[in-house]
Each structure stands twice: as C-alpha cells, then as structure tokens.
Design a protein around this motif. Structure first.
Motif, mmCIF file in Angstrom:
data_model
loop_
_atom_site.group_PDB
_atom_site.id
_atom_site.type_symbol
_atom_site.label_atom_id
_atom_site.label_comp_id
_atom_site.label_asym_id
_atom_site.label_seq_id
_atom_site.Cartn_x
_atom_site.Cartn_y
_atom_site.Cartn_z
ATOM 1 N N SER A 149 0.850 -1.323 0.216
ATOM 2 C CA SER A 149 -0.073 -0.084 -0.002
ATOM 3 C C SER A 149 0.791 1.292 0.047
ATOM 4 C CB SER A 149 -0.728 -0.099 1.285
ATOM 5 O OG SER A 149 -1.949 -1.045 0.969
ATOM 6 N N ILE A 181 -2.968 -5.182 -4.654
ATOM 7 C CA ILE A 181 -2.771 -3.769 -4.873
ATOM 8 C C ILE A 181 -2.955 -3.108 -6.407
ATOM 9 C CG2 ILE A 181 -0.151 -3.466 -5.475
ATOM 10 C CD1 ILE A 181 -2.050 -1.751 -2.239
ATOM 11 N N SER A 292 -12.539 2.768 -5.273
ATOM 12 C CA SER A 292 -11.845 1.727 -4.396
ATOM 13 C C SER A 292 -13.028 1.463 -3.324
ATOM 14 C CB SER A 292 -10.643 2.210 -3.631
ATOM 15 O OG SER A 292 -9.870 2.231 -4.779
ATOM 16 N N LEU A 311 -7.820 -0.446 0.988
ATOM 17 C CA LEU A 311 -7.197 -0.003 -0.384
ATOM 18 C C LEU A 311 -8.163 1.189 -0.842
ATOM 19 C CD1 LEU A 311 -7.721 -3.718 -2.677
ATOM 20 C CD2 LEU A 311 -5.688 -2.530 -1.392
#
Length: 354
Positions: A149, A181, A292, A311
């Motif tokens: 992240s 990711i 997201s 996320l």
C-alpha cells in the motif's frame, strides 16, 4: 510496559505534536521543510521500534511471517517480492532484525511518499495516516499488504511528479508484495480519463445498493478477467471456511457510513477549489477513493473484507490535504488533526485487533 502501551504512548505523543503543529501553522507561517522531515523521521523510527520489537504473539499473522522467514521457499510463494525480501534479510540478520527491517520499510516509505507529495505538509499527512485504524494492522498483521500500500502511494506521487521510471519500479514492487494492490492502481489509471464526478458517485451509490441487496464480488470474479486473475484464489479461500466463522460477512452499515463521510467531505472540498489544475489533481484522488470504496462494498460477503477496505482508506490523507491550506481554510489544519484524533479514539477499542 507491553506493546499496547508503547503504541498508544507513541500515537498520543504524535497527536500532541500534530495539534501544536496545526495551531502554530494556522496562526503563524507555514512550517518549514526541515521541521517536517525531522518529525517524520522521529516517528518513523519510533513506530519502527514499536512494531519491530513487539512480541511474536502480537498480530494474528505474525507467526505466519515468522515461518516465512524461517522456512522460506520462494518458488512456492504467492507474493514473490516479499519472499525475496525475507530471503535476502535472512542472510545477514535474525528474526528480530527481520521484523525491524519490515517495520522500517513500511514507515519510511510512507514518509517518503508524503515527502514527494508536499514537503511542507508531510508531518500532518503522516499523522493522518497513522491515525487510521488500519495503520497498526499494516504494521503488525497484514504487513505484505502494508508494504504494498505505501509503495502504491509512493508510485502515484512519483507519477504525479513525472518521475515515471521510479514510479514504475515502485508499483512493480508493490504488486510483487501483494497482487491485490493492482486494483486501486488500475482505478487510479482509469481516473485520468474520468471527468465527471457524478458518474463515479453513481457507481459509488449503486454498489451500496447492490451490496445491501446481497450481491457481492464473489458473484462476478468468474466473469471479470482482472478480478479473477488477482483475487479469485485469495477470495475462494475466504468462502465457507469453518475456522473463520467468527468473522461476520454481509452488508456492513458502519463501514458504508465511514466511507460515505469522507466521500461527502471530499466532494465539498473538491467544489471549493479555485485552481483548476489543483482541482483536477484532487479529483483523481477522490475518484480513486470512490472506486476503491465501491469495490470494498462489493466485498462485504468475503471474510476479512476490511483488508479490501484499506485499499480505499489509504487515500484519506490526500482527501484531507487541502484542509492544510490556510489560505482557503484558516483553521483547517486544526480541524483535520482533531478529526483524525477522534477517529483514532473512536476505533481504538472497537475494530482494532492485535
């Protein structure tokens, strides 16, 4: 003192500094780059010590990472980048050094991302991230997710600064640490072509309705190639597992309200821009957050969906960043710090797990 006390004291001290920083920033001049760097470095090392020297009983996945260090087989690893890191570290340090290095990489890359984004605001941005309930989990539990992240954020900021080679390396490393990711990164790429915020909000609210009606990501992974490639194997292991029956799946109103709050706040901030170039840059962060979040809502029927929620939550510091512009929001920095502190206090003893 035990781990929890060290962690709490570190955060509270950072909050005190952040409030003083915000008050001084709002009433006087902008804080210099040096003071921001010094504070971020101090708390990078502080959190590195807190996370790195924790007991191995802290963090539900810690023993798994310990095994990854002791019995590492790169050829069998799902996330090759992390396996290579663990193997490389094993040549020159022990398991304690391994956890310290991981913690340092996590916190220092986070600080570096905010340094490249806005040097004069990097400490308050760093504080915003550390106030979120997922920050600790990234540091002690889902550490691969955490490393991926912060590398994603670094990559995005580098792309904004036209440092494309460094940015490409960062995103490749991020995907190698945790393949999931790629989803927020794809959302980020897509937002370059999206000019209508109403369209993205329509998706945002539409997925809330679908999730409420019982439709989830597990219903569509078989028909969407990208999702199937990066998520199906992980999601399949989260369906109908007896060991995980304690994790409540289904529509989660609390998370919807949390994400909705920042969506509305982001919309208000977006409409208050006078600089069209800055507004366009902000819109990309806001749209990435909204998309997201939509993916998160559709993941409510998967165990550990909060990991998918992260996320979207990683974009929150960028949504709040305009509040640190005292020309538009005289006391915005103070409001931002108080809001972040409230979020930390509210969630500290509710959804956090160690």
């Amino acid at each position: 003192m035990d781990y929890q006390n060290y962690y709490l004291i570190t955060y509270l001290f950072s909050a005190f500094i952040a409030l003083f920083f915000a008050i001084d920033y709002s009433l006087k001049n902008n804080k210099g780059v040096n003071s921001n760097i010094i504070l971020v470095l101090f708390f990078v090392f502080s959190y590195t010590l807190v996370f790195g020297f924790r007991e191995y009983s802290i963090g539900s996945d810690t023993t798994m990472y310990l095994d990854a260090f002791k019995y590492n087989t790169i050829q069998d690893a799902k996330d090759v980048g992390f396996a290579v890191l663990a193997k490389a570290v094993s040549f020159f340090t022990n398991e304690r050094g391994y956890f310290i290095i991981i913690a340092f990489l996590y916190t220092s890359i986070l600080g570096l991302a905010f340094y490249y984004f806005e040097k004069t605001k990097m400490y308050l941005l760093f504080f915003t991230f550390t106030s979120m309930f997922f920050f600790e989990s990234f540091g002690i539990n889902v550490v691969r997710h955490g490393l991926a992240s912060v590398l994603l954020l670094l990559s995005i900021v580098l792309f904004l600064n036209k440092k494309n080679i460094k940015a490409s390396i960062a995103i490749l490393l991020a995907v190698s640490f945790h393949a999931s990711i790629v989803t927020p990164f794809l959302f980020w790429l897509v937002t370059k072509k999206i000019t209508s915020i109403r369209f993205v909000f329509a998706i945002f609210f539409g997925t809330i309705v679908l999730s409420y009606l019982g439709f989830g990501i597990n219903s569509i992974t078989d028909v969407i190639p990208v999702l199937n490639m990066f998520f199906k194997d992980r999601f399949d292991s989260y369906f109908d597992m007896p060991d995980w029956l304690d994790y409540t799946i289904g529509f989660k109103l609390s998370f919807v309200l949390f994400n909705l709050f920042f969506a509305i706040l982001g919309y208000k901030i977006h409409n208050n821009f006078s600089d069209l170039i800055e507004q366009k840059k902000y819109l990309r962060f806001l749209n990435s957050y909204l998309l997201s979040s939509s993916f998160f809502f559709m993941s409510f029927y998967v165990a550990f969906s909060d990991r998918v929620g992260a996320l979207s939550w990683i974009f929150i510091p960028f949504l709040l960043e305009p509040l640190l512009d005292k020309q538009r929001y005289k006391y915005g920095a103070i409001v931002s710090v108080v809001l972040c502190f409230f979020i930390f206090v509210f969630f500290y003893n509710t959804i956090r797990t160690v």
